[in-house]
Design a protein around this motif. Structure first.
Motif, PDB file in Angstrom:
ATOM      1  N   LEU A  86       0.820  -1.206   0.000  1.00  0.00           N
ATOM      2  CA  LEU A  86       0.000   0.000   0.000  1.00  0.00           C
ATOM      3  C   LEU A  86       0.855   1.257   0.000  1.00  0.00           C
ATOM      4  O   LEU A  86       1.942   1.305   0.602  1.00  0.00           O
ATOM      5  CB  LEU A  86      -0.937  -0.012   1.209  1.00  0.00           C
ATOM      6  N   LYS A  87       0.331   2.267  -0.673  1.00  0.00           N
ATOM      7  CA  LYS A  87       0.995   3.554  -0.793  1.00  0.00           C
ATOM      8  C   LYS A  87       0.097   4.643  -0.203  1.00  0.00           C
ATOM      9  O   LYS A  87      -1.118   4.461  -0.088  1.00  0.00           O
ATOM     10  CB  LYS A  87       1.265   3.870  -2.263  1.00  0.00           C
ATOM     11  N   ALA A  88       0.704   5.762   0.098  1.00  0.00           N
ATOM     12  CA  ALA A  88      -0.074   6.870   0.657  1.00  0.00           C
ATOM     13  C   ALA A  88      -1.196   7.280  -0.298  1.00  0.00           C
ATOM     14  O   ALA A  88      -2.294   7.649   0.145  1.00  0.00           O
ATOM     15  CB  ALA A  88       0.848   8.050   0.943  1.00  0.00           C
ATOM     16  N   GLU A  89      -0.949   7.184  -1.586  1.00  0.00           N
ATOM     17  CA  GLU A  89      -1.963   7.581  -2.566  1.00  0.00           C
ATOM     18  C   GLU A  89      -3.129   6.598  -2.677  1.00  0.00           C
ATOM     19  O   GLU A  89      -4.092   6.859  -3.389  1.00  0.00           O
ATOM     20  CB  GLU A  89      -1.331   7.792  -3.945  1.00  0.00           C
ATOM     21  N   ASP A  90      -3.041   5.492  -1.957  1.00  0.00           N
ATOM     22  CA  ASP A  90      -4.180   4.566  -1.890  1.00  0.00           C
ATOM     23  C   ASP A  90      -5.193   4.993  -0.828  1.00  0.00           C
ATOM     24  O   ASP A  90      -6.267   4.392  -0.723  1.00  0.00           O
ATOM     25  CB  ASP A  90      -3.700   3.150  -1.573  1.00  0.00           C
ATOM     26  N   THR A  91      -4.855   6.008  -0.061  1.00  0.00           N
ATOM     27  CA  THR A  91      -5.758   6.498   0.964  1.00  0.00           C
ATOM     28  C   THR A  91      -7.043   7.006   0.342  1.00  0.00           C
ATOM     29  O   THR A  91      -7.024   7.854  -0.552  1.00  0.00           O
ATOM     30  CB  THR A  91      -5.091   7.627   1.776  1.00  0.00           C
ATOM     31  N   ALA A  92      -8.168   6.464   0.802  1.00  0.00           N
ATOM     32  CA  ALA A  92      -9.474   6.816   0.245  1.00  0.00           C
ATOM     33  C   ALA A  92     -10.559   6.063   0.998  1.00  0.00           C
ATOM     34  O   ALA A  92     -10.269   5.169   1.800  1.00  0.00           O
ATOM     35  CB  ALA A  92      -9.541   6.455  -1.241  1.00  0.00           C
ATOM     36  N   VAL A  93     -11.789   6.430   0.713  1.00  0.00           N
ATOM     37  CA  VAL A  93     -12.918   5.611   1.125  1.00  0.00           C
ATOM     38  C   VAL A  93     -13.160   4.608   0.003  1.00  0.00           C
ATOM     39  O   VAL A  93     -13.283   4.991  -1.164  1.00  0.00           O
ATOM     40  CB  VAL A  93     -14.180   6.442   1.374  1.00  0.00           C
ATOM     41  N   TYR A  94     -13.203   3.338   0.367  1.00  0.00           N
ATOM     42  CA  TYR A  94     -13.389   2.271  -0.613  1.00  0.00           C
ATOM     43  C   TYR A  94     -14.838   1.795  -0.582  1.00  0.00           C
ATOM     44  O   TYR A  94     -15.383   1.497   0.482  1.00  0.00           O
ATOM     45  CB  TYR A  94     -12.440   1.119  -0.311  1.00  0.00           C
ATOM     46  N   TYR A  95     -15.430   1.719  -1.773  1.00  0.00           N
ATOM     47  CA  TYR A  95     -16.827   1.340  -1.917  1.00  0.00           C
ATOM     48  C   TYR A  95     -16.960   0.044  -2.693  1.00  0.00           C
ATOM     49  O   TYR A  95     -16.326  -0.136  -3.741  1.00  0.00           O
ATOM     50  CB  TYR A  95     -17.599   2.421  -2.659  1.00  0.00           C
ATOM     51  N   CYS A  96     -17.819  -0.805  -2.192  1.00  0.00           N
ATOM     52  CA  CYS A  96     -18.197  -2.016  -2.901  1.00  0.00           C
ATOM     53  C   CYS A  96     -19.349  -1.685  -3.845  1.00  0.00           C
ATOM     54  O   CYS A  96     -20.216  -0.864  -3.502  1.00  0.00           O
ATOM     55  CB  CYS A  96     -18.624  -3.061  -1.873  1.00  0.00           C
TER      56      CYS A  96
END
Length: 126
Positions: A86-96
């Protein structure tokens, strides 16, 4: 009524891993495409990965190829997203998301999907 419940989000250091889960309930879908999107602050929701019902066809955003793996357990009506390196740019709200209208075509736009979960926060610290 359809419910998609995500879990598995959290805080992780860069280089670490997380596994997201999304359980569908409330309706019996016929071989739906299931996928994941994410939305970072100030940005539009973007496609991450998706899979057909059989799992024989998957699709990934270029930004996560080789690091993320999508899988599903149809007996449990659950789709998973294994996120490694994982990278800092993967930071997000993840939606199914579920596309109950097409069985073999994997869409990459939000309009391709007609059911959504509430989202789970993934934060990667650098």
């Amino acid at each position: 009524q359809v419910q998609l419940v995500e879990s598995g989000g959290g805080l992780v250091q860069a280089g670490g891993s997380l596994r997201l889960s999304c359980a569908a309930s409330g309706r019996t879908f016929i071989r739906p495409v299931m996928g994941w999107f994410r939305q970072a602050p100030g940005k539009e929701r973007e496609f991450v990965a998706a899979t057909t019902w059989s799992g024989s066809s998957t699709r990934y955003a270029d930004s996560v190829k080789g690091r993320f793996t999508i899988s599903r357990d149809n007996a449990k009506n659950t789709v998973y997203l294994q996120m490694n390196s994982l990278k800092a740019e993967d930071t997000a709200v993840y939606y199914c998301a579920v596309d109950s209208t097409r069985f073999l075509v994997i869409g990459v736009t939000t309009t391709s999907y007609n059911y959504w979960g509430q989202g789970t926060q993934v934060t990667v610290s650098s």
